[in-house]
Design an enzyme around this catalytic site. Structure first.
Site, PDB file in Angstrom:
ATOM      1  CG  ASP A 308      -1.723   1.952  15.874  1.00 35.35           C
ATOM      2  OD1 ASP A 308      -2.026   1.952  14.665  1.00 35.35           O
ATOM      3  OD2 ASP A 308      -0.864   2.688  16.360  1.00 35.35           O
ATOM      4  CE1 TYR A 392       5.610   7.741  17.460  1.00 29.83           C
ATOM      5  CE2 TYR A 392       4.295   8.037  15.492  1.00 29.83           C
ATOM      6  CZ  TYR A 392       4.976   8.570  16.548  1.00 29.83           C
ATOM      7  OH  TYR A 392       5.024   9.927  16.716  1.00 29.83           O
TER       8      TYR A 392
END
Ligand SMILES: [Cu+2]
Length: 648
Positions: A308, A392
């Site tokens: 990420d 998320y």
């Protein structure tokens, strides 16, 4: 924050440059882009991946005093969509010129936010993709959610040719529905992000959409609990911190706030005042990389792993905290400013929140013979931001405490990634969280880069294990144990793992700064919850995420060594970053060291994590060990409560 009466916002971050470490201002970003466009004569195919501060050398920062001239530079990454070439440029904003420009061969920069939208758009109107969806009874393509998963590196030819996304799809039942409740299993779309063209649609067979909704808004939940009374955080005198531009002073702590598109929040030059001396602890601290390897070997899920930081950038995906009630109390916000891929300014107002929290008891003792009581309440300063990466949410929190402790904590929340299974199937590599809805097992591996500066730049790192003394004449009752410190002299011997059986920790020592007891001052890295990676060491994901194979790495400072999985993890075959640098086995003794700490959150999903996860926590602490001569928080005054002193 108009919707919470208990929160007050202090003035937002100042825009004028006061210090060489200040993030680039909106004007500086605009100027940078203008200079590059003019000097390099860029066409419309060249995208701005990121424009960040090119941090000046340490000597410049450490010698800086207010009013000194500052040479402001920007570090720019560009991608030419016409031939897929990546460029890095350093631009002097001060001198208004491109200082360096070079082509970086064979790399893929992170996936840009604009590409998220464009990739989804191109797939929604692709006939083959539409056909695959019609087979599944899906005809309203406006309701599709296509997430542009990074492709990783699995040895396929197309990975080396294309800027690739391996896009996965979910579908909403209406525009406000939680689409992650309805994964389109088996359907994988390969998209060339440079040409923004669909390469192929892989259909591995129809699995019915899970039938239940996964909505969590008050409207979907229905009856809300009614027994919750108001809790107000009241700070009638305002906060105990002061902010000057990006510099923060809170009691004895001083530090600077930074922000990058890749790492998000950065803490610079963290120091603590001790008997009139401002003592440095950290030169720079930030989350360096994270990866989420999924443990499900089935076709839709076996290549799911998102870096990420390096493949997307959590700074670019930061929330604007004005959209909600993320912090309580007297808050100071810092804005983040960056560019979109077309060179337009993109501002995230209130990206970083800073506030104080009461944190229970700091210390206490009652002399039970005399009833003399001394108790102090603990307060911590919280500096945080939250990033939304697809499904998320990650909250990244730094805490500073009055006793010299620094804590880093990640709050994991949002929506779990999902797949569909046929009715009656119980997934081995995941958990049913609703009928036919599988949440695959996975881990979240984070690596935090800690550029240490314990009382100065030259530090050494020791591993401390507690040893049980064997029984014998000197240990007749078998009760003896002691802490044993071992110096880690070179990089390869400093690749270490957690060991709860020896209560292992590591300490960063300044050998030439002694405390009042004549011992070198230190800060220790105290592991919190942690575990080991479960993907095979030779798996494509672990080759790329080798940083996660060890919990501790130590390197001598090198300005170019910034990210544990390398500068460009996207589609990278692996080995970059820490494993490459440390092969030289450089000395790390009594020198400027960088400590890299890996923490792994192990996620075996629970039904209770659905449809939106109660925040999970993982973190670690940096604690003074002999940095001070005694408890440095004795001078914290007793709290006044309800206008009465708690002191007796
Ligand atoms: Cu998880």
């Amino acid at each position: 924050m108009t919707d919470i009466s208990t929160s007050t916002q202090t003035t937002s971050s100042a825009q004028s440059t006061l210090h060489p470490l200040d993030p680039l201002s909106a004007d500086e970003i605009t100027t940078t882009i203008q200079i590059i466009r003019k000097e390099r004569n860029l066409n419309e195919h060249v995208r701005f991946v990121s424009v960040n501060l090119h941090e000046p050398p340490k000597e410049v920062v450490l010698k800086f005093t207010s009013g000194n001239p500052i040479n402001r530079e920007a570090f720019v990454v560009l991608l030419d969509n016409s031939d897929g070439a990546t460029y890095e440029a350093v631009v002097s904003v001060t001198k208004e010129q491109v200082v360096s420009w070079h082509h970086v061969p064979g790399v893929q920069p992170p996936i840009m936010l604009d590409e998220f939208f464009e990739c989804e758009q191109v797939l929604k109107s692709d006939p083959a993709f539409q056909e695959a969806l019609r087979k599944r009874g899906i005809t309203n393509f406006d309701l599709l959610m296509v997430d542009p998963w990074s492709a990783g590196h699995y040895g396929g030819e197309e990975e080396s040719i294309y800027r690739l996304s391996r896009a996965l799809t979910w579908v909403r039942t209406d525009p406000n529905d939680n689409g992650y409740a309805h994964p389109v299993e088996g359907l994988i779309a390969y998209v060339d992000l440079n040409k923004m063209k669909v390469l192929r649609i892989e259909d591995n067979g129809v699995v019915p959409l899970p039938p239940e909704h996964g909505n969590y808004t008050p409207k979907a939940v229905g009856q809300m609990r009614t027994d919750l009374k108001t809790i107000d955080i009241v700070q009638p005198d305002g906060p105990s911190f002061t902010v000057n531009g990006y510099e923060v002073q809170w009691q004895k702590w001083r530090f600077r706030v930074g922000f990058t598109t890749r790492e998000g929040l950065v803490l610079h030059t963290v120091s603590y005042e001790d008997q009139g001396r401002q003592r440095p602890i950290l030169y720079r601290a930030a989350l360096g990389e994270m990866v989420v390897p999924y443990g499900d070997p089935t076709i839709t899920h076996n290549r799911k792993n998102a870096f990420d930081i390096g493949e997307y950038g959590v700074g670019a995906l930061a929330n604007s905290l004005e959209l909600g009630c993320d912090c309580l109390g007297s808050i100071h916000y810092f804005d983040a400013v960056m560019t979109d891929s077309r060179g337009n300014l993109m501002k995230i107002p209130n990206a970083v929140c800073m506030h104080e929290e009461d944190y229970g008891i700091l210390w206490k003792h009652i002399d039970w013979r005399t009833n003399q009581t001394e108790v102090r309440r603990s307060r911590r300063l919280v500096i945080s931001f939250i990033a939304t990466v697809g499904n998320y949410e990650y909250g990244y929190f730094w805490y500073l405490y009055q006793d010299g402790t620094i804590q880093f904590e990640i709050k994991l929340t949002g929506i779990m990634n999902t797949g569909a299974v046929p009715p009656g199937v119980k997934p081995k590599y995941g958990q049913l969280v609703a009928p036919q809805l599988n949440a695959p097992v996975h881990q979240h591996a984070f690596n935090v880069r800690l550029d240490m500066m314990v009382d100065g730049l030259n530090n050494s790192v020791y591993e401390v294990n507690t040893v049980a003394e064997p029984m014998g004449p000197e240990n007749p009752h078998g009760n003896a144990f002691y802490a044993e410190s071992t110096l880690l002299k070179h990089e390869l011997e400093a690749q270490r793992e957690i060991e709860p059986r020896t209560a292992r920790y590591w300490k960063v020592v300044n050998p030439s700064s002694l405390n009042g007891l004549g011992e070198p001052v230190a800060y220790k890295i105290m592991p919190g919850e942690n575990t080991f990676p479960f993907a095979h060491p030779e798996s494509p994901v672990m080759k790329r995420a080798a940083f996660a194979s060890k919990h501790l790495w130590v390197t001598p400072y090198d300005r170019r060594e910034r990210y544990p999985a390398g500068e460009y993890p996207n589609q990278h075959p692996g080995g970059a970053g820490l494993p490459t640098w440390t092969r030289a086995n450089r000395s790390i003794e009594n020198t400027d060291v960088v400590v890299w700490y890996t923490l792994i959150s192990h996620h075996i999903p629970r039904p209770e994590d659905w449809p939106v996860m109660p925040a999970g926590y993982i973190g670690f602490m940096l604690k003074p060990v002999g940095f001070f001569d005694r408890n440095p928080a004795l001078d914290v005054p007793a709290t006044m409560s309800n206008h009465h002193s708690c002191e007796h």
